[in-house]
Structure formats: C-alpha cells, structure tokens
Write an enzyme that holds these catalytic residues in place. Sequence first.
Site, PDB file in Angstrom:
ATOM      1  N   SER A  88     -24.004  -8.591 -25.815  1.00 52.03           N
ATOM      2  CA  SER A  88     -23.299  -7.575 -26.611  1.00 52.03           C
ATOM      3  C   SER A  88     -22.498  -8.226 -27.727  1.00 52.03           C
ATOM      4  CB  SER A  88     -22.343  -6.795 -25.711  1.00 52.03           C
ATOM      5  OG  SER A  88     -21.269  -7.642 -25.322  1.00 52.03           O
ATOM      6  N   GLY A  89     -22.162  -9.511 -27.532  1.00 46.67           N
ATOM      7  CA  GLY A  89     -21.305 -10.161 -28.518  1.00 46.67           C
ATOM      8  C   GLY A  89     -19.884 -10.276 -28.010  1.00 46.67           C
ATOM      9  N   GLY A  90     -19.609  -9.680 -26.852  1.00 43.85           N
ATOM     10  CA  GLY A  90     -18.287  -9.816 -26.237  1.00 43.85           C
ATOM     11  C   GLY A  90     -18.172 -11.171 -25.547  1.00 43.85           C
ATOM     12  N   VAL A  91     -16.967 -11.479 -25.098  1.00 39.86           N
ATOM     13  CA  VAL A  91     -16.718 -12.778 -24.469  1.00 39.86           C
ATOM     14  C   VAL A  91     -17.584 -12.948 -23.203  1.00 39.86           C
ATOM     15  CG1 VAL A  91     -14.970 -14.226 -23.351  1.00 39.86           C
ATOM     16  CG2 VAL A  91     -14.355 -12.868 -25.357  1.00 39.86           C
ATOM     17  N   ASP A  92     -17.615 -11.921 -22.358  1.00 34.84           N
ATOM     18  CA  ASP A  92     -18.296 -12.073 -21.065  1.00 34.84           C
ATOM     19  C   ASP A  92     -19.793 -12.342 -21.230  1.00 34.84           C
ATOM     20  OD1 ASP A  92     -15.813 -11.390 -20.201  1.00 34.84           O
ATOM     21  OD2 ASP A  92     -16.342  -9.337 -19.655  1.00 34.84           O
ATOM     22  N   LYS A 103     -11.128 -12.119 -15.822  1.00 35.02           N
ATOM     23  CA  LYS A 103     -11.416 -12.325 -17.243  1.00 35.02           C
ATOM     24  C   LYS A 103     -10.928 -13.694 -17.761  1.00 35.02           C
ATOM     25  CE  LYS A 103     -12.420 -10.314 -21.313  1.00 35.02           C
ATOM     26  NZ  LYS A 103     -13.564  -9.468 -21.563  1.00 35.02           N
ATOM     27  N   GLY A 144       0.846  -1.197   0.000  1.00 37.85           N
ATOM     28  CA  GLY A 144       0.000   0.000   0.000  1.00 37.85           C
ATOM     29  C   GLY A 144       0.870   1.231   0.000  1.00 37.85           C
ATOM     30  N   GLU A 153       4.385 -10.951  -6.124  1.00 44.94           N
ATOM     31  CA  GLU A 153       3.302 -11.094  -7.102  1.00 44.94           C
ATOM     32  C   GLU A 153       3.631 -10.523  -8.470  1.00 44.94           C
ATOM     33  OE1 GLU A 153       3.494  -9.111  -4.556  1.00 44.94           O
ATOM     34  OE2 GLU A 153       2.429  -7.218  -4.801  1.00 44.94           O
ATOM     35  N   CYS A 209       5.397  -5.999   1.652  1.00 44.93           N
ATOM     36  CA  CYS A 209       5.753  -4.577   1.636  1.00 44.93           C
ATOM     37  C   CYS A 209       5.060  -3.829   2.788  1.00 44.93           C
ATOM     38  CB  CYS A 209       5.444  -3.988   0.262  1.00 44.93           C
ATOM     39  SG  CYS A 209       6.234  -2.404   0.013  1.00 44.93           S
ATOM     40  N   TYR A 210       4.009  -3.049   2.517  1.00 43.33           N
ATOM     41  CA  TYR A 210       3.295  -2.396   3.626  1.00 43.33           C
ATOM     42  C   TYR A 210       2.841  -3.450   4.641  1.00 43.33           C
ATOM     43  CZ  TYR A 210      -0.251   0.232   6.195  1.00 43.33           C
ATOM     44  OH  TYR A 210      -0.987   0.818   7.187  1.00 43.33           O
ATOM     45  N   HIS A 218       7.954  -7.536  -3.742  1.00 46.97           N
ATOM     46  CA  HIS A 218       6.626  -7.915  -4.252  1.00 46.97           C
ATOM     47  C   HIS A 218       6.706  -9.237  -5.016  1.00 46.97           C
ATOM     48  CE1 HIS A 218       4.326  -4.286  -3.295  1.00 46.97           C
ATOM     49  NE2 HIS A 218       5.499  -3.693  -3.356  1.00 46.97           N
TER      50      HIS A 218
END
Length: 510
Positions: free
Chosen positions: A221-225, A366, A53, A169, A80-81, A167
């Site tokens: 919408s035609g999107g993946v989601d 995603k 943070g 990650e 870290c923080y 970090h």
Amino acid sequence: MEKIVILDFGSQYTQIIARKIRELNVYAEIYPFSIDVDTIKAISPKGIILSGGPSSVYSENAPIPKFDVFSLGVPVLGICYGLQLIAYQLGGEVNKAAKREYGRANLIIDKADSIFEGVSKNSQVWMSHGDSLTKIPDGFEIIAHTENAPIAAIRNQEKKIYGVQFHPEVHHSLDGVKILENFVRQICLCREVLDMHSFVDSVIKKIQDEVGASEVICALSGGVDSTVLAVLLSKAIGNKLHCIHIDTGLMRFQESAKLMKLFKDYFNISIDLVDASDVFLSRLKGVTDPEQKRKIIGNTFIELFEIEAKKFNNAKWLAQGTLYPDVIESVSVKGPSAVIKSHHNVGGLPEKMGLKLIEPFRDLFKDEVRAVGRQLGVPEWFVRRHPFPGPGLAIRIIGEISQERIEILQKADDIYIQEITEAGLYDKIWQAFAVLLPVQSVGVMGDERTYENVCALRAVTSVDGMTADWFQFPYDVLAKISNRIINEIQGINRVVYDITSKPPGTIEWE
Ligand code: XMP
C-alpha cells in the site's frame, strides 16, 4: 524465549501492559483469561500478570480463570481487578460498596521490597477502580497504601504473588515502568534481552522454512507496515516474492511514483504497478456517503487485486502486515462494538483464492515494526511516516470526489506536511493531514472577489489512534501554512484548524 503472559480481564490498558514490558526488552504476550491450563503450561511463562478489568469479582459474569493461576509456581502480579481476583480466590475480601477512586494518588511504601526498588517516596500512581480490598488473604502482607486506599499493594513473598490496586502501566503512574521492570527482572528473573536483530533473523528463517519453494504475493500500500513486510520477505525469499501496488489515484502527492522509486533504487525490489485511478474515480462518481465510499473502494481494491494476483499462478501465499493489536482485538474480552467505520483490508481474499496467509508481524506492535524496518535499512523518513488510511484521500474530500478536487487536496496536504517537517514538529504529531470541504466561501485576493473552497487542517497526538487530542500548534507555524496554501493553490481561499479530540470526534473526517 523467556515470556511473560498477561491474562486479559477486559481492561482498556491491557495492551499498554504488554507494550511497556516489550519496551523493557522482555517478551510479553496477551491471552484471554479463559485460556486453559495446558496452553499456559506449554508456554511455560516466567511470570503472569493479571490485568485490570471492568467487572466486580462478585458479579455473576465475572471473568475468572479456568485453573488455579497461583499453584503453577510462577510469579504473579495482579493489577486492579487482578489484585481483587487474588484476594477473592485466596481468601481475602473485596468491598463492593467502597468509594470509587479515579485519578492521581501518592503511593506510600510500608515495606521495602524489590518490586519497589528505585521507586521514589510518595510516587504518583494512577487509580481507576470501583471495588477495593478490605482484607488480605492469609500469607500476604500490605506493602504500600495511599491516602484513600489502605491496601494499595500486597505480597506473598514466599509464593512470589504481588498485587497492586493502581495501574503501573499508565503514563500517569510516574514510577510504574520501574515497578513492572522490577517484577519481570527481579521477581520473575527474566534474563534475556530482546533485540530486533535476532528477531529479524529468526523471522526470516521461519518464512524460508514455511514457504519453501512456493511463491508469495504481497499487496504494497505504501504504508510503513506493508513496506517493511515487503522488504523482509524479499530478504527471506528473493524473487519468489511478487509485490503488487494498486494506485487508486487517491494517494498523497506523487506517492505511488515515490514508492516505486524507493523500491527500485533503494531496495532493488520489483513491483507490479497497477494504475487504477480511472476505475476508482468512475465508481466513486456522484457518491457522497462516507460508508458507501469506503465500501466501493474496499470492494474495488479486492476485485483488482484478485485479478492481478491470479497472474502469479504459482503463488501459494498471501502476505499481510497484520499487527498484534488486530490479533488481540479478535480474542479480547470486549463485547461487540458498534461499527463506526468500515475498515479497508484484504480480509476474506485468502480463502476465496485458496491462498495461505503469512503474517510475520502478528506478534508485533507498530513501534516494533518500525524497529524491524530500521534493522532492514528502510530509511528513517519512511519508517516514521504518519499512518494513512486505506481509502486514502477519498475520505478527506468531503462530498463528491473529482480529479480536480483530488489534485487541490494533494497540493494542500503536501504544503502542510512540508511546513510541519520544516518546523521540526512532524515527529511530535501522530497524524496530520488536510481535508477539503464541500463549502465555498467569499474572499478577496488582489482586489478581486473570490469564491473558493475551504480547507481544514487536522493534526492529532495519540498513542495508538484509539483516542487522540488535537495538536497545539505554535501560531506562527499555522500562519505560514495557511498563507502558503492560499497563495500557492488555486481553488482554496480559506483555511481552518480542527480542534476536536477523539472521542467525541474521530481522527479522519469520514
Ligand atoms: P479514526 O478516523 O477512526 O481513525 O479515528 C483511526 C486511525 O485509523 C486510520 N484509518 C484507517 N486505516 N484503513 C486503515 O488502514 C481504513 O479504512 C482506515 N480508516 C481510518 C486513521 O487514519 C487513523 O490513523
């Protein structure tokens, strides 16, 4: 289900911690640092990670948990923080005036520990901190250092509390994922292995229980989601699902037709297609301001969707493809950020129409939605598609929009994507698209003077769309794309390539 809880202290990397742990097939959830102890106890996590943070533990408004994280008897890893918080709360010392440190460092392991199993000697780690530890709390020992940080990692073996200054990650910490894996598997003893198959089965069951005999509306919408969402819902509730696709006329080349075909032939799901191109085009006439375009499109979409949705008067639910990053965004520690662009969504509609919201992807990233899609048999070419913004080509036609300009851009974009795919580059790029500029330039074709439009090509690499870099194309691919666009499309006589990263640019031009 076994869970790792990540307490968010406002780091830009908090989401990455969760993603990396999920990639290890262990379920991780992010909560604000201010969560109360009863909620944590109800979750009963296998381990807790304290994120980084921007604050100093000594600052007046420093984020401090409301309860004693260290007395829950659950393994803790402070990053870290998070490390500084361990020191601050358990009797160590943090030096406010220490030299700031950003970038690469080599980790020198001083004491063998299962958290470092498989980590190479002098492994590169990524540092990004102002404050650092000068004294460790009683009961702790230093287990690693770097050239600039004498205390780079600490442990309290008995209480299973660990802290790292770097970090793990981030991508630049080369053995970082290994460290996270050791923490969750060896120290927290997570045994379960998440798999999409059981996720899909349990979500389908949950939807069936929740929805019962009532009907659900889904904006496709035609999107993946939204596509994966529709397929999932259809598996769960069959013909109690009603999908509505509004063709704004601002879609990619033949996109609505392809979508209808995919759903009809492949999934056998029926969709209500609303061809609203004329309405959108007439409302956008004469409009050149990007925000105004976005607002007109957003409002028109909601207006039309509401009319269509009312036709299903037995519907009690509206399904939305909300993803985990949107959920975290709304609970994160971040302050209010400036509105750069008004995003297109159907927020606000459910209350207005008295519908309940169903959001099966609220806990997913995603990539996990893509995995659900694969599990449900959505074709690979579809699952891997680049993101496409709600306002569509309207924000890629700079200046005024006309039917003619939409068609020119659709063709250019189609050639561009074909060539990228042909060159085997589509999956290396986060998002690629063409932009039509309100600029004409002089050219010469077959001894004739031309005075036509300029088309800009954009291709970026990114992890989440928040930051991005322009993609370094091989020149021969660019040459072929430019050649085809200019030769095959009447109305474009010049092609340029956009080499702006984000920030300072955004991915879309408007
Ligand atoms: P920017 O242009 O802000 O875009 O760098 C970041 C990502 O978001 C997409 N984008 C949108 N997606 N509705 C969406 O669903 C929108 O209104 C919208 N505007 C931008 C953009 O394509 C990129 O992937």
